[in-house]
Design a protein around this motif. Structure first.
Motif, PDB file in Angstrom:
ATOM      1  N   GLU A  29     -28.583  -5.612 -17.818  1.00  0.00           N
ATOM      2  CA  GLU A  29     -28.060  -6.918 -17.760  1.00  0.00           C
ATOM      3  C   GLU A  29     -28.782  -7.351 -16.615  1.00  0.00           C
ATOM      4  O   GLU A  29     -28.097  -7.053 -15.556  1.00  0.00           O
ATOM      5  N   THR A  30     -29.098  -8.799 -16.284  1.00  0.00           N
ATOM      6  CA  THR A  30     -29.125  -9.116 -15.305  1.00  0.00           C
ATOM      7  C   THR A  30     -29.682 -10.675 -15.343  1.00  0.00           C
ATOM      8  O   THR A  30     -29.981 -11.082 -16.158  1.00  0.00           O
ATOM      9  N   TRP A  31     -29.493 -11.653 -14.456  1.00  0.00           N
ATOM     10  CA  TRP A  31     -29.414 -13.081 -14.377  1.00  0.00           C
ATOM     11  C   TRP A  31     -30.606 -13.581 -14.338  1.00  0.00           C
ATOM     12  O   TRP A  31     -31.549 -13.088 -13.525  1.00  0.00           O
ATOM     13  N   GLN A  32     -31.659 -14.141 -15.232  1.00  0.00           N
ATOM     14  CA  GLN A  32     -33.153 -14.873 -15.315  1.00  0.00           C
ATOM     15  C   GLN A  32     -33.143 -16.393 -15.215  1.00  0.00           C
ATOM     16  O   GLN A  32     -32.478 -16.759 -15.467  1.00  0.00           O
ATOM     17  N   THR A  33     -33.788 -16.745 -14.029  1.00  0.00           N
ATOM     18  CA  THR A  33     -34.136 -18.420 -14.203  1.00  0.00           C
ATOM     19  C   THR A  33     -34.038 -18.989 -15.166  1.00  0.00           C
ATOM     20  O   THR A  33     -35.264 -18.199 -15.638  1.00  0.00           O
ATOM     21  N   ILE A  34     -33.399 -19.465 -15.731  1.00  0.00           N
ATOM     22  CA  ILE A  34     -34.652 -20.125 -17.693  1.00  0.00           C
ATOM     23  C   ILE A  34     -35.418 -21.598 -16.919  1.00  0.00           C
ATOM     24  O   ILE A  34     -36.153 -21.986 -17.465  1.00  0.00           O
ATOM     25  N   ALA A  35     -34.900 -22.421 -15.858  1.00  0.00           N
ATOM     26  CA  ALA A  35     -35.243 -23.658 -15.688  1.00  0.00           C
ATOM     27  C   ALA A  35     -35.238 -23.726 -14.228  1.00  0.00           C
ATOM     28  O   ALA A  35     -33.425 -23.830 -13.969  1.00  0.00           O
TER      29      ALA A  35
END
Length: 113
Positions: A29-35
């Motif tokens: 799991e990793t944080w992804q920029t959505i906007a």
């Protein structure tokens, strides 16, 4: 009255925790920029302190107003400058789908970078 562009002077990033193939048959799991760099009005509401894991930490609460968007989810986080913020609530205050008012805070926010 509509939301004027002059109020949206700050920028926030919308982050989502996603599962990514780790190449070994599993997922991480990793944080992804959505906007990125979403125009917003950010107002600091309160600041307090709390002890978490035997460490005194500052907690800040913000009201963030952006243009209407449907893709914000309850477990998402926002990044404002160097701060990671948990989304606590998001409402369309007038039901016109012209703005989204978000309450977010730093309490227990996971680091997105």
């Amino acid at each position: 009255m509509g939301l004027s562009a002059g109020r949206l002077r700050q920028r926030v990033d919308l982050m989502r925790l996603v599962s990514v193939d780790n190449g070994n048959g599993g997922y991480s799991e990793t944080w992804q920029t959505i906007a990125a760099a979403v125009p917003a009005e950010v107002i600091g509401l309160t600041g307090t302190e709390a002890v978490r894991e035997k460490v005194l930490r500052g907690i800040r609460v913000y009201q963030i107003t952006t243009r209407w968007r449907e893709d914000l989810q309850p477990k998402d986080q926002l990044r404002f400058g160097d701060e990671d913020l948990n989304v606590r609530s998001a409402i369309d205050p007038f039901g016109r789908r012209d703005r989204l008012v978000i309450l977010a805070d730093t309490e227990g926010a996971e680091k997105t970078r």
